[in-house]
Every structure is written in structure tokens, then in C-alpha cells.
Design a protein around this motif. Structure first.
Motif, PDB file in Angstrom:
ATOM      1  N   THR A 174       0.947  -1.156  -0.095  1.00 41.72           N
ATOM      2  CA  THR A 174       0.072  -0.050  -0.073  1.00 41.72           C
ATOM      3  C   THR A 174       0.837   1.189  -0.079  1.00 41.72           C
ATOM      4  N   SER A 175       1.999   1.157   0.356  1.00 50.93           N
ATOM      5  CA  SER A 175       2.933   2.198   0.421  1.00 50.93           C
ATOM      6  C   SER A 175       3.400   2.814  -1.053  1.00 50.93           C
ATOM      7  N   TRP A 176       2.947   1.930  -2.000  1.00 52.79           N
ATOM      8  CA  TRP A 176       3.437   2.370  -3.376  1.00 52.79           C
ATOM      9  C   TRP A 176       2.395   3.462  -4.022  1.00 52.79           C
ATOM     10  N   TYR A 177       1.009   3.460  -3.089  1.00 53.02           N
ATOM     11  CA  TYR A 177      -0.350   4.117  -3.526  1.00 53.02           C
ATOM     12  C   TYR A 177      -0.499   5.140  -2.868  1.00 53.02           C
ATOM     13  N   GLN A 178       0.600   6.122  -2.622  1.00 51.86           N
ATOM     14  CA  GLN A 178       0.010   7.234  -2.022  1.00 51.86           C
ATOM     15  C   GLN A 178       0.258   8.498  -2.615  1.00 51.86           C
ATOM     16  N   ASN A 179       0.354   8.620  -3.774  1.00 50.73           N
ATOM     17  CA  ASN A 179       0.506   9.592  -4.521  1.00 50.73           C
ATOM     18  C   ASN A 179      -0.857  10.295  -4.804  1.00 50.73           C
ATOM     19  N   PRO A 180      -0.711  11.719  -4.902  1.00 54.07           N
ATOM     20  CA  PRO A 180      -2.389  12.220  -5.084  1.00 54.07           C
ATOM     21  C   PRO A 180      -2.895  11.716  -6.478  1.00 54.07           C
ATOM     22  N   LYS A 181      -4.181  11.713  -6.543  1.00 49.52           N
ATOM     23  CA  LYS A 181      -4.694  11.268  -7.688  1.00 49.52           C
ATOM     24  C   LYS A 181      -4.368  12.254  -8.860  1.00 49.52           C
ATOM     25  N   ALA A 182      -4.526  11.523 -10.116  1.00 46.92           N
ATOM     26  CA  ALA A 182      -3.963  12.365 -11.201  1.00 46.92           C
ATOM     27  C   ALA A 182      -4.980  13.582 -11.621  1.00 46.92           C
ATOM     28  N   ASP A 183      -4.248  14.701 -12.026  1.00 44.95           N
ATOM     29  CA  ASP A 183      -4.995  15.845 -12.119  1.00 44.95           C
ATOM     30  C   ASP A 183      -5.650  15.794 -13.647  1.00 44.95           C
ATOM     31  N   GLU A 262      -2.578   6.431 -10.559  1.00 43.16           N
ATOM     32  CA  GLU A 262      -3.118   7.684 -10.080  1.00 43.16           C
ATOM     33  C   GLU A 262      -4.251   8.192 -10.909  1.00 43.16           C
ATOM     34  N   VAL A 263      -4.401   7.811 -12.384  1.00 38.67           N
ATOM     35  CA  VAL A 263      -5.536   7.869 -13.203  1.00 38.67           C
ATOM     36  C   VAL A 263      -6.520   7.113 -12.518  1.00 38.67           C
ATOM     37  N   ALA A 264      -6.305   5.779 -12.395  1.00 37.24           N
ATOM     38  CA  ALA A 264      -7.326   4.913 -11.529  1.00 37.24           C
ATOM     39  C   ALA A 264      -8.105   5.644 -10.294  1.00 37.24           C
ATOM     40  N   ALA A 265      -7.055   5.985  -9.635  1.00 39.27           N
ATOM     41  CA  ALA A 265      -7.418   6.516  -8.394  1.00 39.27           C
ATOM     42  C   ALA A 265      -8.394   7.688  -8.517  1.00 39.27           C
ATOM     43  N   ALA A 266      -8.503   8.546  -9.671  1.00 42.38           N
ATOM     44  CA  ALA A 266      -9.170   9.766  -9.860  1.00 42.38           C
ATOM     45  C   ALA A 266     -10.503   9.291 -10.438  1.00 42.38           C
ATOM     46  N   SER A 267     -10.827   7.911 -10.539  1.00 39.08           N
ATOM     47  CA  SER A 267     -11.917   7.591 -11.297  1.00 39.08           C
ATOM     48  C   SER A 267     -12.756   6.929  -9.814  1.00 39.08           C
ATOM     49  N   HIS A 268     -14.409   6.663 -10.473  1.00 43.03           N
ATOM     50  CA  HIS A 268     -15.016   5.996  -9.155  1.00 43.03           C
ATOM     51  C   HIS A 268     -14.907   4.678  -9.412  1.00 43.03           C
ATOM     52  N   LEU A 269     -14.526   4.178 -10.821  1.00 46.06           N
ATOM     53  CA  LEU A 269     -14.971   2.579 -10.912  1.00 46.06           C
ATOM     54  C   LEU A 269     -13.907   2.227 -12.113  1.00 46.06           C
ATOM     55  N   TYR A 290      -5.936   1.778  -4.132  1.00 45.17           N
ATOM     56  CA  TYR A 290      -6.448   3.267  -3.965  1.00 45.17           C
ATOM     57  C   TYR A 290      -7.805   3.193  -3.452  1.00 45.17           C
ATOM     58  N   GLY A 291      -8.549   2.189  -3.343  1.00 44.02           N
ATOM     59  CA  GLY A 291      -9.841   2.174  -2.750  1.00 44.02           C
ATOM     60  C   GLY A 291     -10.878   2.156  -3.904  1.00 44.02           C
ATOM     61  N   ILE A 292     -10.475   1.822  -5.241  1.00 45.23           N
ATOM     62  CA  ILE A 292     -11.244   1.937  -6.242  1.00 45.23           C
ATOM     63  C   ILE A 292     -11.890   0.634  -6.819  1.00 45.23           C
ATOM     64  N   PRO A 293     -13.224   0.354  -6.687  1.00 50.01           N
ATOM     65  CA  PRO A 293     -13.623  -1.016  -7.041  1.00 50.01           C
ATOM     66  C   PRO A 293     -13.719  -1.337  -8.379  1.00 50.01           C
ATOM     67  N   ALA A 294     -13.592  -2.548  -8.887  1.00 52.50           N
ATOM     68  CA  ALA A 294     -13.579  -3.329 -10.303  1.00 52.50           C
ATOM     69  C   ALA A 294     -14.849  -3.809 -10.569  1.00 52.50           C
ATOM     70  N   ILE A 295     -15.209  -3.744 -11.978  1.00 54.93           N
ATOM     71  CA  ILE A 295     -16.089  -4.747 -12.897  1.00 54.93           C
ATOM     72  C   ILE A 295     -15.017  -5.439 -13.611  1.00 54.93           C
ATOM     73  N   VAL A 296     -14.962  -6.733 -13.687  1.00 54.68           N
ATOM     74  CA  VAL A 296     -14.240  -7.631 -14.279  1.00 54.68           C
ATOM     75  C   VAL A 296     -14.925  -8.768 -14.975  1.00 54.68           C
ATOM     76  N   SER A 297     -14.415  -9.246 -16.077  1.00 54.53           N
ATOM     77  CA  SER A 297     -14.919 -10.390 -16.684  1.00 54.53           C
ATOM     78  C   SER A 297     -14.415 -11.573 -16.184  1.00 54.53           C
TER      79      SER A 297
END
Length: 370
Positions: A174-183, A262-269, A290-297
Motif C-alpha cells: 500500500t505504500s506504493w499508492y500514496q501519490n495524489p490522484k491524477a489531475d 493515479e488515473v485509476a485513483a481519480a475514477s469512481h470505478l 487506492y480504494g477503487i472497486p472493479a468490474i471484471v470479466s
């Protein structure tokens, strides 16, 4: 008095040309974790200028180089064989096809235990002679698979040697994913937009056409934007697919990004509608971290990543309507979407961490050497 355990000498052979460490960080961290445990002494053989070299060296791993640019190279085979003898290597761990072809040949006639890596399902046959240079090479002692689905599929090709295949999940931290969300301000997205990300090297099997068709099936007033990381905005094929979604201006091809997590972190899903041949998708784990859920096949290890109805939604592959229904469910229930994201982050921390990957790999080493 307890007898002191012998330190295992391991030679890791791998080739990477990426400038970005993100795609290979789980593999590298597993190797580093083994070395730092004090139970394994790692020597690494990488291609010159590999992104891994400074990453390994800063953790005290000796790194040697070889071009590693041919599936069968006499000089590479000789170099690996020389290292096996000079460094009394117990475990030869081969992380891709080039490493596997050369390493397995180099190990012939030695006592070293040889381990290969398998990262996805499909694209393999017992009738294909090339397979006997890699995962069906008789010199391999174990094949570490990235997911249980990959292991089970591989066993169908191994005949009476099914016990060679074993699963070890790649670990994330989880320490790898501390950057701010993408602008995303340059995209001019509406403030109330529901943002979906698809992060993938967009080969046909990654299911972009399925997602575009699913978007076309959503109600016209659905207020969402889709970010396609890895999609070349100048590609006529990509533009044609975006046109087919019926949402021109709301589907954004962002091309290659070094800040994909960080782009994924800026999304809802995040979504991954792969149609076939999937492993354990790093992009999904990054989004989950980053706490973003997924829909996968339901292909390859996807259903092992996402616990359906708890951390996200799993749908059958190549079913645009079912994918559309899943998107709409989370679009209409933002609290449920957030809950899935919270659960996904916890599951990534507990089930897919670096420590479990290091421990499971060491267990494979120990069992082989017994």
C-alpha cells in the motif's frame, strides 16, 4: 542445539525494457523480500539498462548483465551455466520466456532446481514445439503461476507432471499508492460526472469493443466519462470504437501514462472486460489499493482478484449487456460503489501483499530443495 539453516543461493534471470517501474515492481519486491529475509542470497542477471538494476542494487543484490535478447543464445546459456557453478546456485528462477529458454538449457546436467513463471492463461499447446523450449521444458522443476486459474489451465498441458504447477500471488504494498490522484482538469470533465477507467495495454483480448458496446446500451442521460489509459488517441481503430459507443466527447483516449495508478485513483470505478487469456491483472490491484472497486470479466485470475458482490462485480466475458447492467448498478448506487472500494482496498492489503508472496515463494524453494 538447532542446526542453522543453510542460506539458499538463488539466481534470478529476467529481461525488462520498460522505463516505468510500476509494471515490474511486484516481481522485483518479491525478489528483494527474499533477499532481505536473510534466508536467500539473490544474484540477479538482467539486460543492460534494465529498470530493475538500481532497484535491486539499492537493496544489496548483486546484479550482473547480459543482452538476454534471444530465446536461444549460446553465450547467454554459457553465462548462466557459469554462474550456476561459480556461485553454487541452488535455485534458478526464470521470470520470462527468454530467461526460461536459456536458463532451462543452461541447467541441463547440473543439480540446480529450476523455476519458471506463468502469468496468464492460454496461448500454449502440447502440439507446439516452441512450448518445449519454455514451460514444457523437461528441465523445469516448478512453474509458479500468478493465479489459481492459470495453474489449473497449465495443468491440462503438463500430463503426468501436473505437480510442477503452483500458485503464488504477486504481492503489492500500500505504500506504493500514496501519490495524489491524477489531475484531470485538462479534460474538462463535468464536476458531477461518474468516472470509469480502463487501464490496459489495449490488445484485442482486453475487451475494449465490449466496453464500447456496453456504453451504447446505457440510458442516454447517464452522466459518465470513460478514461482509456493505454489507448492511442491518434489510432483510427480507437476512434472508430469510441464513435461506436455513442458517447463521443465522453470517452477519452489518454495513451500511455506512467501515472496509470493515479488515473485509476481519480475514477469512481475501474473496468477490465477481458475476453480471454488473463492472469492476475496488476491494474485492478492498483485501483483497489487506492480504494477503487472493479468490474471484471470472469477470465483467468480476474475472479480471484474481485470478490463478486463484496469488492466489485464479476460478469461473463463478451457480454456487453451484463457489463452495462453492472456499470449502471454502481452508477445508481454511489454508496455501494464506495463500500466495494473500501472492501477492495482491505482485500488487497490482506490477500495480495508482498509478505505473502515472499513467504509462499520461499516455501516453494524449501520444498524443492528437500
Amino acid at each position: 542445539m538447532n542446526k542453522k539453516l543453510k542460506v539458499i543461493n538463488m539466481l534470478a534471470v529476467t529481461h525488462h525494457s520498460r522505463e516505468n517501474i510500476n509494471p515490474i515492481r511486484p516481481e522485483a519486491s518479491q525478489v528483494i523480500g527474499l533477499h532481505l529475509s536473510g534466508k536467500v542470497k539473490v544474484t540477479a542477471l538482467c539486460n543492460p539498462n534494465s529498470t530493475l538494476i538500481p532497484f535491486y542494487e539499492q537493496h544489496g543484490i548483486e546484479v550482473l548483465t547480459d543482452p538476454l535478447d534471444k530465446k536461444l543464445s549460446l553465450s547467454t546459456i554459457q553465462k548462466i551455466r557459469q554462474l550456476i557453478h561459480e556461485k553454487n546456485i541452488d535455485i534458478l528462477h526464470l521470470f520470462n520466456n527468454i530467461a526460461c529458454c536459456n536458463g532451462a538449457m543452461a541447467a541441463i546436467g547440473t543439480n540446480v532446481k529450476v523455476i519458471a513463471y506463468r502469468g496468464q492463461t492460454g496461448n500454449m499447446s502440447r502440439l507446439d514445439p516452441a512450448s518445449y523450449l519454455t514451460l514444457l521444458h523437461p528441465r523445469l522443476d516448478k512453474i509458479i503461476c500468478v493465479a489459481k486459474a492459470v495453474e489449473l489451465e497449465l495443468k491440462t498441458h503438463l500430463g503426468r507432471h501436473k505437480d510442477k504447477a503452483v500458485t503464488v500471488y504477486k504481492g503489492h504494498d500500500t505504500s506504493w499508492y500514496q501519490n495524489p490522484k491524477a489531475d484531470l482538469s485538462s479534460l474538462g470533465l463535468p464536476e458531477d460526472s461518474f468516472i470509469i477507467s480502463l487501464v490496459a495495454n489495449l490488445r484485442p483480448r482486453k475487451g475494449l469493443p465490449v466496453l464500447m458496446e456496453a456504453l451504447s446500451l446505457l440510458p442516454n442521460d447517464t452522466n459518465l466519462d470513460v478514461l482509456l489509459v493505454g489507448a492511442d488517441s491518434t489510432s483510427p481503430k480507437i476512434q472508430a470504437l469510441i464513435q461506436s459507443s455513442g458517447r463521443v466527447g465522453r470517452v477519452h483516449a489518454l495513451g500511455y501514462r506512467t501515472d496509470a495508478p493515479e488515473v485509476a485513483a481519480a475514477s469512481h470505478l475501474t473496468v477490465l472486460p477481458t475476453t480471454k487469456r488473463e492472469g492476475l491483472c496488476r491494474a485492478v490491484l492498483e485501483a483497489n489499493s487506492y480504494g477503487i472497486p472493479a468490474i471484471v470479466s470472469d477470465t483467468g485470475g480476474n475472479a480471484e482478484l474481485v470478490k463478486d458482490g463484496h469488492t466489485g462485480i464479476v460478469v461473463p466475458p463478451s457480454e456487453p449487456q451484463l457489463l452495462a447492467n453492472a456499470i449502471l448498478k454502481l452508477y445508481n448506487d454511489r454508496e455501494l460503489c464506495s463500500l466495494y472500494g473500501k472492501n477492495a482496498k482491505e482485500r488487497a492489503q490482506n490477500k495480495f501483499n508482498v509478505e505473502q508472496g515472499v513467504n509462499a515463494t520461499f516455501d516453494v524453494y524449501q520444498k524443492l530443495l528437500k
